[in-house]
Structure formats: C-alpha cells, structure tokens
Scaffold this active site. Structure first.
Site, PDB file in Angstrom:
ATOM      1  CB  SER A 146      -0.975  -0.002   1.180  1.00 19.82           C
ATOM      2  OG  SER A 146      -0.310   0.145   2.408  1.00 19.82           O
ATOM      3  CG  ASN A 147       3.724   2.636   2.956  1.00 20.56           C
ATOM      4  OD1 ASN A 147       3.559   3.815   3.255  1.00 20.56           O
ATOM      5  ND2 ASN A 147       3.588   1.651   3.831  1.00 20.56           N
ATOM      6  NE  ARG A 168      20.525 -12.062   6.337  1.00 19.50           N
ATOM      7  CZ  ARG A 168      19.200 -11.927   6.505  1.00 19.50           C
ATOM      8  NH1 ARG A 168      18.540 -10.988   5.860  1.00 19.50           N
ATOM      9  NH2 ARG A 168      18.537 -12.717   7.311  1.00 19.50           N
ATOM     10  CG  HIS A 214      10.686   1.208  11.695  1.00 19.02           C
ATOM     11  ND1 HIS A 214      10.803  -0.158  11.559  1.00 19.02           N
ATOM     12  CD2 HIS A 214      10.513   1.440  13.016  1.00 19.02           C
ATOM     13  CE1 HIS A 214      10.708  -0.722  12.747  1.00 19.02           C
ATOM     14  NE2 HIS A 214      10.535   0.223  13.653  1.00 19.02           N
TER      15      HIS A 214
HETATM   16  C1  GRF Z   1       3.985  -0.887   6.804  1.00 19.05           C
HETATM   17  O1  GRF Z   1       3.388  -0.665   8.048  1.00 19.05           O
HETATM   18  C2  GRF Z   1       5.459  -0.654   6.888  1.00 19.05           C
HETATM   19  O2  GRF Z   1       5.814   0.419   7.687  1.00 19.05           O
HETATM   20  C3  GRF Z   1       5.897  -1.942   7.531  1.00 19.05           C
HETATM   21  O3  GRF Z   1       5.141  -2.923   6.886  1.00 19.05           O
HETATM   22  C4  GRF Z   1       3.930  -2.351   6.437  1.00 19.05           C
HETATM   23  C5  GRF Z   1       3.859  -2.554   4.958  1.00 19.05           C
HETATM   24  O4  GRF Z   1       2.642  -2.174   4.432  1.00 19.05           O
HETATM   25  N1  GRF Z   1       7.318  -2.131   7.454  1.00 19.05           N
HETATM   26  P1  GRF Z   1       2.441  -2.066   2.854  1.00 19.05           P
HETATM   27  O5  GRF Z   1       3.047  -3.308   2.238  1.00 19.05           O
HETATM   28  O6  GRF Z   1       3.116  -0.821   2.376  1.00 19.05           O
HETATM   29  O7  GRF Z   1       0.955  -2.033   2.668  1.00 19.05           O
END
Ligand code: GRF
Length: 230
Positions: free
Chosen positions: A20-21, A72, A116
């Site tokens: 979603s971000n 990794r 974060h």
């Molecule tokens: C967000 O809360 C981000 O801060 C955390 O994981 C979540 C990811 O959400 N690290 P999305 O995949 O962006 O919906």
C-alpha cells in the site's frame, strides 16, 4: 545526496507484501505530475500482492526471491544487480521485510530510504505496535529515514505521530499509523523529486525550503497546546 542527472528522479520501490505504501508512491508521482518516475517495483516474495497491482499499472514489476539464494549475501548481490539495471536515483523500501547486508547498504549509500512503523529511535525491529502498547507510550507513529547498516536506524527525513488511545490494540494502532505512513512517504517522495533533500557531513538530513518535517494526527478531546514566540 545523489546528483539527479536527468530532470526525472528515477525511483525503484522494494516490497514484500501488500504494497500500500508503494501504491501511494506510484499514485502520488502520477497524480501530482512530479518530476519522478517509478521505474520498477521489486519484491522478494512471489506472493507479494503489490506485484500484481504494479503490473496492472504498467510498471515493470519483478521478483527476486530470497529463497532462490543460498546466502543473504548472494541474494543481496542479485537484488542490487536487478535494481542497478534501472539506474535509480533513489531506492525506496516500502514494507520490504528483509535485513540487508552492509555491502548492499553501502552500495546504495545516500540513496536508500525506508519507512518504519515507529517513532525511531524507539521500537526498532518487528512488532512495533505491541512494543508501543507494552511500553505505555502515548504517542506512536512512523519514520522515513535513510538506511544505514544498523537495522531501523539512520538519518531521519520525516516523522508522523498518532495518539495512542485507551482501547487501542496492535491492529487499531497499525491502521491509524498506516494512514500517516502514506501521507509521510508521499511527502518525502515529493521532496526527493524536487531535489530538496540532502545529507550533511554529520549525517543530518536537510530539506531545502521546508521548516517542519513532523506530522501529527490530533488526539480526540484533547486541546492542542499552542506556543508563542513572545
Ligand atoms: C507498513 O506498516 C510498513 O511500515 C511496515 O510494513 C507495512 C507494509 O505495508 N514495514 P504495505 O506493504 O506498504 O501495505
């Protein structure tokens, strides 16, 4: 700060899940006509929902599956190669749930940002909302920061705060913060695209022409304290 060589700020977004971000970043760039382009979305997990959405938008969306690599270090090398192919000015971690090697972080030094879900330096790592509730803090939030080899640590670009309410659960807090995350990352992408963001020799962030990089959701039924210079 990377020298943005063309008038378009090239962005690569890394995700692990819902995305979603990432969606907010893509939509912000498009709807606001920013001098930026999301060149690629890369996920480390085949079932990352955000990959489908990005493809539907006509964005190059690829999988570099960490499970396909023995170490990794090998995964990070393959990931860096996939990113470099797009010549990004910035690489944005948006819900990318992998710890990165110091070599990877160094390779993208000054070009790698993360969001974060806590007000860093409080509550690095996982389960930040549980940590916040256990600690009894009354403000929680999210941070966009440059990435250093230390997990969830690095020069802070912007922070968004939300009140913690009496009946909050980790889920309600996560939901309240996610809305702020979208606002915050969109704002930071605007600043990056406009070439406003720099790091000084002390590794502090400066955003040219911007006085405040803090955002907050007002608590219900609680008057704001206002201050005066006089
Ligand atoms: C967000 O809360 C981000 O801060 C955390 O994981 C979540 C990811 O959400 N690290 P999305 O995949 O962006 O919906």
């Amino acid at each position: 700060m990377p020298a943005i060589t063309s008038s378009t700020c090239r962005l690569v977004v890394l995700i692990s899940g819902r995305g979603s971000n990432m969606q907010t970043i893509v939509n912000t760039v498009r709807e606001q006509g920013l001098p930026a382009q999301v060149c690629a979305v890369i996920a480390n997990k085949a079932d990352a929902l955000g990959l489908h959405w990005a493809r539907e938008q006509g964005i190059q969306a690829t999988l570099v599956a960490h499970r396909d690599y023995a170490t990794r270090k090998e995964f990070d090398q393959a990931l860096a190669q996939a990113i470099d192919a797009h010549r990004p000015d910035y690489v944005l971690l948006a819900g990318f749930m992998r710890v990165l090697t110091p070599e990877f972080v160094e390779h993208f030094n000054g070009r790698l940002l993360n969001i974060h879900p806590s007000l860093l330096p409080a509550f690095p790592g996982l389960h930040t909302h549980e940590q916040a509730l256990a600690a009894g803090v009354q403000w929680h939030g999210c941070t966009v920061h440059f990435v250093t080899p230390v997990l969830d640590h690095g020069p802070i670009v912007a922070q968004g705060a939300v009140p913690v309410l009496a009946d909050d659960t980790p889920d309600t807090l996560a939901e309240r913060i996610l809305g702020v995350e979208h606002h915050l990352y969109a704002q930071v992408v605007r600043w990056l695209a406009e070439g406003r963001v720099s790091l000084d020799a002390m590794q502090r962030v400066h955003v040219h022409g911007v006085a405040s990089r803090s955002f907050a959701v007002a608590p219900p039924e609680s008057p704001w304290i206002t201050t005066s210079k006089n």
